[in-house]
Motif scaffolding. Structure first.
Motif, PDB file in Angstrom:
ATOM      1  N   PRO A  92       0.802  -1.224   0.000  1.00  0.00           N
ATOM      2  CA  PRO A  92       0.000   0.000   0.000  1.00  0.00           C
ATOM      3  C   PRO A  92       0.837   1.279   0.000  1.00  0.00           C
ATOM      4  CG  PRO A  92       0.011  -0.960   2.186  1.00  0.00           C
ATOM      5  CD  PRO A  92       0.686  -1.952   1.283  1.00  0.00           C
ATOM      6  N   VAL A  93       2.141   1.145   0.210  1.00  0.00           N
ATOM      7  CA  VAL A  93       3.018   2.317   0.265  1.00  0.00           C
ATOM      8  C   VAL A  93       3.315   2.854  -1.135  1.00  0.00           C
ATOM      9  CG1 VAL A  93       5.354   3.084   0.892  1.00  0.00           C
ATOM     10  CG2 VAL A  93       4.048   1.656   2.464  1.00  0.00           C
ATOM     11  N   THR A  94       3.262   1.996  -2.164  1.00  0.00           N
ATOM     12  CA  THR A  94       3.729   2.381  -3.487  1.00  0.00           C
ATOM     13  C   THR A  94       2.599   2.581  -4.497  1.00  0.00           C
ATOM     14  OG1 THR A  94       4.009   0.088  -4.233  1.00  0.00           O
ATOM     15  CG2 THR A  94       5.896   1.147  -3.143  1.00  0.00           C
ATOM     16  N   ARG A  95       2.956   3.299  -5.567  1.00  0.00           N
ATOM     17  CA  ARG A  95       2.076   3.502  -6.717  1.00  0.00           C
ATOM     18  C   ARG A  95       2.933   3.517  -7.977  1.00  0.00           C
ATOM     19  NH1 ARG A  95       3.212   8.441  -8.781  1.00  0.00           N
ATOM     20  NH2 ARG A  95       3.711  10.209  -7.404  1.00  0.00           N
ATOM     21  N   SER A  96       2.281   3.426  -9.131  1.00  0.00           N
ATOM     22  CA  SER A  96       3.008   3.549 -10.395  1.00  0.00           C
ATOM     23  C   SER A  96       3.408   5.004 -10.619  1.00  0.00           C
ATOM     24  CB  SER A  96       2.135   3.058 -11.551  1.00  0.00           C
ATOM     25  OG  SER A  96       0.981   3.881 -11.686  1.00  0.00           O
ATOM     26  N   ASN A  97       4.406   5.213 -11.470  1.00  0.00           N
ATOM     27  CA  ASN A  97       4.830   6.567 -11.825  1.00  0.00           C
ATOM     28  C   ASN A  97       5.103   6.627 -13.320  1.00  0.00           C
ATOM     29  OD1 ASN A  97       5.316   9.257 -10.832  1.00  0.00           O
ATOM     30  ND2 ASN A  97       7.494   8.933 -11.219  1.00  0.00           N
ATOM     31  N   ASP A  98       6.347   6.789 -13.711  1.00  0.00           N
ATOM     32  CA  ASP A  98       6.703   6.990 -15.114  1.00  0.00           C
ATOM     33  C   ASP A  98       6.694   5.680 -15.892  1.00  0.00           C
ATOM     34  OD1 ASP A  98       7.970   8.975 -17.093  1.00  0.00           O
ATOM     35  OD2 ASP A  98       9.427   7.340 -17.105  1.00  0.00           O
ATOM     36  N   GLY A  99       6.297   5.743 -17.172  1.00  0.00           N
ATOM     37  CA  GLY A  99       6.313   4.547 -18.003  1.00  0.00           C
ATOM     38  C   GLY A  99       6.255   4.871 -19.482  1.00  0.00           C
ATOM     39  N   ARG A 100       6.667   3.903 -20.308  1.00  0.00           N
ATOM     40  CA  ARG A 100       6.639   4.094 -21.764  1.00  0.00           C
ATOM     41  C   ARG A 100       6.806   2.744 -22.454  1.00  0.00           C
ATOM     42  NH1 ARG A 100       7.052   8.751 -24.471  1.00  0.00           N
ATOM     43  NH2 ARG A 100       7.899   9.868 -22.655  1.00  0.00           N
ATOM     44  N   ALA A 101       6.255   2.626 -23.666  1.00  0.00           N
ATOM     45  CA  ALA A 101       6.427   1.419 -24.475  1.00  0.00           C
ATOM     46  C   ALA A 101       7.788   1.426 -25.150  1.00  0.00           C
ATOM     47  CB  ALA A 101       5.323   1.330 -25.517  1.00  0.00           C
ATOM     48  N   ASP A 102       8.370   0.230 -25.302  1.00  0.00           N
ATOM     49  CA  ASP A 102       9.659   0.117 -25.969  1.00  0.00           C
ATOM     50  C   ASP A 102       9.478  -0.337 -27.423  1.00  0.00           C
ATOM     51  OD1 ASP A 102       9.623  -2.766 -26.150  1.00  0.00           O
ATOM     52  OD2 ASP A 102      10.404  -2.921 -24.121  1.00  0.00           O
ATOM     53  N   PRO A 103      10.536  -0.276 -28.242  1.00  0.00           N
ATOM     54  CA  PRO A 103      10.406  -0.600 -29.658  1.00  0.00           C
ATOM     55  C   PRO A 103      10.020  -2.045 -29.959  1.00  0.00           C
ATOM     56  CG  PRO A 103      12.364   0.743 -29.298  1.00  0.00           C
ATOM     57  CD  PRO A 103      11.846   0.352 -27.944  1.00  0.00           C
ATOM     58  N   LYS A 104      10.184  -2.939 -29.000  1.00  0.00           N
ATOM     59  CA  LYS A 104       9.828  -4.344 -29.209  1.00  0.00           C
ATOM     60  C   LYS A 104       8.390  -4.651 -28.801  1.00  0.00           C
ATOM     61  CE  LYS A 104      13.961  -5.485 -30.615  1.00  0.00           C
ATOM     62  NZ  LYS A 104      14.218  -5.888 -32.021  1.00  0.00           N
ATOM     63  N   GLY A 105       7.665  -3.635 -28.320  1.00  0.00           N
ATOM     64  CA  GLY A 105       6.286  -3.853 -27.910  1.00  0.00           C
ATOM     65  C   GLY A 105       6.110  -4.151 -26.444  1.00  0.00           C
ATOM     66  N   GLY A 106       7.174  -3.995 -25.663  1.00  0.00           N
ATOM     67  CA  GLY A 106       7.067  -4.134 -24.218  1.00  0.00           C
ATOM     68  C   GLY A 106       6.654  -2.818 -23.581  1.00  0.00           C
ATOM     69  N   PHE A 107       6.185  -2.884 -22.354  1.00  0.00           N
ATOM     70  CA  PHE A 107       5.781  -1.685 -21.617  1.00  0.00           C
ATOM     71  C   PHE A 107       6.576  -1.626 -20.330  1.00  0.00           C
ATOM     72  CE2 PHE A 107       2.792   0.609 -18.703  1.00  0.00           C
ATOM     73  CZ  PHE A 107       2.802   1.824 -19.371  1.00  0.00           C
ATOM     74  N   TRP A 108       7.381  -0.569 -20.172  1.00  0.00           N
ATOM     75  CA  TRP A 108       8.169  -0.361 -18.958  1.00  0.00           C
ATOM     76  C   TRP A 108       7.393   0.549 -18.020  1.00  0.00           C
ATOM     77  CZ3 TRP A 108      14.071  -0.590 -18.870  1.00  0.00           C
ATOM     78  CH2 TRP A 108      14.550  -1.470 -19.854  1.00  0.00           C
ATOM     79  N   ILE A 109       7.412   0.203 -16.743  1.00  0.00           N
ATOM     80  CA  ILE A 109       6.701   1.015 -15.761  1.00  0.00           C
ATOM     81  C   ILE A 109       7.497   1.069 -14.461  1.00  0.00           C
ATOM     82  CG2 ILE A 109       5.270  -0.976 -15.069  1.00  0.00           C
ATOM     83  CD1 ILE A 109       4.243   2.781 -15.048  1.00  0.00           C
ATOM     84  N   GLY A 110       7.618   2.265 -13.921  1.00  0.00           N
ATOM     85  CA  GLY A 110       8.304   2.440 -12.653  1.00  0.00           C
ATOM     86  C   GLY A 110       7.319   2.672 -11.524  1.00  0.00           C
ATOM     87  N   THR A 111       7.730   2.321 -10.321  1.00  0.00           N
ATOM     88  CA  THR A 111       6.921   2.574  -9.128  1.00  0.00           C
ATOM     89  C   THR A 111       7.712   3.434  -8.160  1.00  0.00           C
ATOM     90  OG1 THR A 111       7.694   0.564  -7.999  1.00  0.00           O
ATOM     91  CG2 THR A 111       5.719   0.367  -9.372  1.00  0.00           C
ATOM     92  N   MET A 112       7.010   3.949  -7.151  1.00  0.00           N
ATOM     93  CA  MET A 112       7.629   4.764  -6.106  1.00  0.00           C
ATOM     94  C   MET A 112       6.673   4.821  -4.925  1.00  0.00           C
ATOM     95  SD  MET A 112       7.027   8.661  -7.510  1.00  0.00           S
ATOM     96  CE  MET A 112       7.358   9.410  -5.894  1.00  0.00           C
ATOM     97  N   GLY A 113       7.174   5.243  -3.788  1.00  0.00           N
ATOM     98  CA  GLY A 113       6.303   5.435  -2.641  1.00  0.00           C
ATOM     99  C   GLY A 113       5.421   6.664  -2.815  1.00  0.00           C
ATOM    100  N   PHE A 114       4.226   6.630  -2.250  1.00  0.00           N
ATOM    101  CA  PHE A 114       3.328   7.788  -2.314  1.00  0.00           C
ATOM    102  C   PHE A 114       4.003   9.034  -1.752  1.00  0.00           C
ATOM    103  CE2 PHE A 114      -0.044   4.694  -3.006  1.00  0.00           C
ATOM    104  CZ  PHE A 114      -0.931   5.391  -3.813  1.00  0.00           C
ATOM    105  N   ASN A 115       4.868   8.841  -0.766  1.00  0.00           N
ATOM    106  CA  ASN A 115       5.591   9.949  -0.166  1.00  0.00           C
ATOM    107  C   ASN A 115       7.080   9.888  -0.495  1.00  0.00           C
ATOM    108  OD1 ASN A 115       3.326  11.158   1.286  1.00  0.00           O
ATOM    109  ND2 ASN A 115       3.354   9.268   2.493  1.00  0.00           N
ATOM    110  N   ALA A 116       7.402   9.278  -1.638  1.00  0.00           N
ATOM    111  CA  ALA A 116       8.792   9.148  -2.097  1.00  0.00           C
ATOM    112  C   ALA A 116       9.685   8.497  -1.037  1.00  0.00           C
ATOM    113  CB  ALA A 116       9.356  10.497  -2.535  1.00  0.00           C
ATOM    114  N   GLU A 117       9.142   7.460  -0.403  1.00  0.00           N
ATOM    115  CA  GLU A 117       9.942   6.725   0.584  1.00  0.00           C
ATOM    116  C   GLU A 117      11.205   6.169  -0.073  1.00  0.00           C
ATOM    117  OE1 GLU A 117       5.709   6.628   2.151  1.00  0.00           O
ATOM    118  OE2 GLU A 117       6.703   6.488   0.214  1.00  0.00           O
ATOM    119  N   GLN A 118      12.328   6.340   0.575  1.00  0.00           N
ATOM    120  CA  GLN A 118      13.616   5.981  -0.009  1.00  0.00           C
ATOM    121  C   GLN A 118      13.699   4.505  -0.375  1.00  0.00           C
ATOM    122  OE1 GLN A 118      17.018   7.115   2.335  1.00  0.00           O
ATOM    123  NE2 GLN A 118      18.490   6.389   0.830  1.00  0.00           N
ATOM    124  N   GLY A 119      14.064   4.253  -1.645  1.00  0.00           N
ATOM    125  CA  GLY A 119      14.323   2.893  -2.101  1.00  0.00           C
ATOM    126  C   GLY A 119      13.124   1.989  -2.236  1.00  0.00           C
TER     127      GLY A 119
END
Length: 279
Positions: A92-119
């Motif tokens: 429950p601490v984390t959510r999705s953030n930045d993401g983008r599709a790659d040239p091979k048709g994959g989807f990259w997605i990053g997560t982070m803490g709602f309050n930017a909890e370290q690591g």
């Protein structure tokens, strides 16, 4: 010179996506749990039950969307949602953030803490039905983008004030250890979202600096485009000739009507069409 594309103030604008088949811009207000758009001058939006942050296009009517707990398919015409997989649904601490599709048709997605909890964040790749964690221990995942030849991926942990690059194999998976692409720490700059143009130049939104900065493939600074809003969060190329640079911004913690609006600027560059996600 930048102009206002959409006057609605996003608390945390993110994830602009120019849909090449619809010729239409989509973006998110993460904290308002909304997908937003503007078509033929008319504003539109969809609201969800949790934070949403990034998308890729699957077909003319379908987007893959990352939320705080899942990846799902969203039909723009019917508003139907189809869950594809969990995304840190047990945290429950984390959510999705930045993401983008790659040239091979994959989807990259990053997560982070709602309050930017370290690591607490990670970066994943969803490819042909499989979600695989690529990197962990990230505080604020950002700047996910890809070279035109599909051989290099870029990403950032905003907290480190640097952008990394990593070689990709024939299927688009990381091959080797990430290396430094650009060190922004000496200038005190905070790398946010990024996109790469057809010539391989990386355009990076820099949170708190009123700008999107352009870097050559060797990591050297080339130029900047200034924006009225302070917290520029992510760029995307669009328009009929892919020469328009759109940029989301965030009003979070700031006053003033210009903060949180979505902007555009004409450039001499040409963007890459956003890659289609293959499910």
């Amino acid at each position: 010179m930048s102009n206002v594309f959409d006057e609605r103030r996003c608390v945390l604008g993110e994830g602009p996506l120019w849909h090449p088949e619809r010729q239409q811009l989509f973006w998110f207000d993460i904290l308002s749990k909304q997908l937003m758009t503007r078509e033929n001058g008319k504003a539109g939006s969809w609201e969800f039950d949790e934070c949403v942050s990034a998308a890729g296009w699957v077909s003319k009517s379908e987007l893959i969307i990352a939320s705080a707990s899942r990846l799902f398919l969203f039909n723009l015409d019917t508003e139907a949602q189809t869950k594809l997989c969990d995304l840190e649904a047990d945290d429950p601490v984390t959510r999705s953030n930045d993401g983008r599709a790659d040239p091979k048709g994959g989807f990259w997605i990053g997560t982070m803490g709602f309050n930017a909890e370290q690591g607490k964040g990670s970066i994943y790749r969803y490819y042909r039905g499989e979600l695989r964690r690529l990197y962990s221990g990230i505080t604020i995942s950002n700047a996910i983008c890809f070279s035109p030849d599909g051989r290099t991926a870029y990403f950032a942990d905003t907290a480190t004030r640097s952008i990394q690059q990593v070689a990709l194999d024939a299927d688009g998976w990381p091959d080797g250890t990430p290396t430094l692409f650009a060190d922004l720490s000496q200038e005190g700059l905070n790398p946010d979202g990024a996109v790469i143009d057809a010539d391989g130049h990386l355009w990076n939104a820099q949170w708190g600096a009123n700008r999107v900065a352009r870097y050559a493939p060797n990591g050297s600074f080339v130029e900047e485009i200034g924006f009225t809003a302070h917290q520029v969060s992510c760029p995307a190329f669009g328009g009929a000739d892919l020469g328009t640079l759109f940029a989301t911004t965030a009003a979070e913690g700031l006053d003033g009507t210009v903060e949180g609006q979505t902007y555009f600027a004409q450039t001499a560059a040409v963007g890459q069409p956003e890659h289609r996600v293959i499910l």
